[in-house]
Design a protein around this motif. Sequence first.
Motif, PDB file in Angstrom:
ATOM      1  N   HIS A  73       0.774  -1.115   0.042  1.00 24.46           N
ATOM      2  CA  HIS A  73      -0.051  -0.054  -0.107  1.00 24.46           C
ATOM      3  C   HIS A  73       0.900   1.052   0.031  1.00 24.46           C
ATOM      4  CE1 HIS A  73      -3.843   2.062   1.269  1.00 24.46           C
ATOM      5  NE2 HIS A  73      -2.855   3.306   1.068  1.00 24.46           N
ATOM      6  N   HIS A 114     -10.253   1.419   0.720  1.00 22.08           N
ATOM      7  CA  HIS A 114      -9.921   1.995   1.917  1.00 22.08           C
ATOM      8  C   HIS A 114     -11.099   1.884   2.815  1.00 22.08           C
ATOM      9  CE1 HIS A 114      -9.161   5.757   4.270  1.00 22.08           C
ATOM     10  NE2 HIS A 114     -10.399   5.645   4.341  1.00 22.08           N
ATOM     11  N   GLU A 138      -7.921  -2.099   2.822  1.00 25.57           N
ATOM     12  CA  GLU A 138      -6.765  -1.490   3.249  1.00 25.57           C
ATOM     13  C   GLU A 138      -7.193  -0.973   4.747  1.00 25.57           C
ATOM     14  OE1 GLU A 138      -4.253  -1.330   1.068  1.00 25.57           O
ATOM     15  OE2 GLU A 138      -5.378  -2.586   0.033  1.00 25.57           O
ATOM     16  N   ASP A 181       1.188   3.045   3.268  1.00 29.03           N
ATOM     17  CA  ASP A 181       0.364   4.235   2.825  1.00 29.03           C
ATOM     18  C   ASP A 181       1.401   5.555   2.737  1.00 29.03           C
ATOM     19  OD1 ASP A 181      -1.872   5.441   2.128  1.00 29.03           O
ATOM     20  OD2 ASP A 181      -2.619   5.627   4.211  1.00 29.03           O
TER      21      ASP A 181
END
Length: 361
Positions: free
Chosen positions: A55, A188, A207, A281
């Motif tokens: 990610h 998400h 996620e 992220d």
Amino acid sequence: MSDQTVLHVKGRVLVGPEEVKDELWVVDGRISYERPRAEAVTVRGWALPGLVDAHCHVGLDHHGAVDEATSEKQALTDRDAGTLLIRDAGSPADTRWIDDREDLPKIIRAGRHIARTRRYIRNFAHEIEPDDLVAYVAQEARRGDGWVKLVGDWIDRDAGDLTACWPREAVEAAITEAHRLGARVTAHCFAEDSLRDLVEAGIDCIEHATGLTEDTIPLFAERGVAIVPTLVNIATFPALAAGGESRFPKWSAHMRRLHENRYDTVRAAYDAGIPVFVGTDAGGSLPHGLVAAEVAELVKAGIPPIQALSATAWGAREWLGRPVLEEGAPADLVVYEEDPRADVRVLAGPRRVVLNGRVIG
């Protein structure tokens, strides 16, 4: 090192979680376990497959898309940290030019985020309504590399809290279309509300997944839906909550609860058999190069070190359909001074990075 130089990696080659060999060679950019006749340059240490950040956002910062020079710096930072394979979980920038650079990590793209109107970070996503979801999923499935990224929940200003973004029928139709086109879908999701609908609609991954509960964890495990917890990002929740306290107190309290439960949530997911993978992220508000910190966070959450390593190495590559340290595979590997299985913090200091058969760090 020139294209013709043979590389000899000697010490302990971690072919898999339990399989260890004493040496390998790199010939014409590919891995071989047969000794070549040519002379070789020797690198010694503990070798792992190139790490995976599942990610990550190359081409993106907190304002939106960035220029190629900035994207290059992001990719180089990840590379130098040992990340040689990235699943780019949404970016508005066109980073296809990176594919022509043998000195930059390989990227598996999920296209651009797809979000509800005014329900995500400005300049990041396509912002649409449910009637257009199938069309946009099809568009991004064709643009990406086998993945599509939805925004499953976000703050609803009228409700003052996180709520699901899409009706059940919309995500069912969209995920069906993505699968028809050969793409997997991820979303998400911070909160609890959207998870059951997304999983029952056939989603492949979630996620963050901070909203997992004892009711939804068995469903994830039964369906084989993976999670990428991004714990280094979840660490920012208290600061976010403090910033929104005056306007959205309900949302702030919710974010704090999700943060407080983060390690228990990840451990419960792992214990239930849910596949867990490493993602940082990076590229929104977080810097790049945090893969070692995320592996350490998974261990802190209670995942055994060898499984946390697999979540960024062997297991992650298998999940994404990419090779490890097998005969004939591209020579993408990282060499360390010490055994990362004994202490995952070793990952923070690569001794050598080898990408496409070239020593680059």
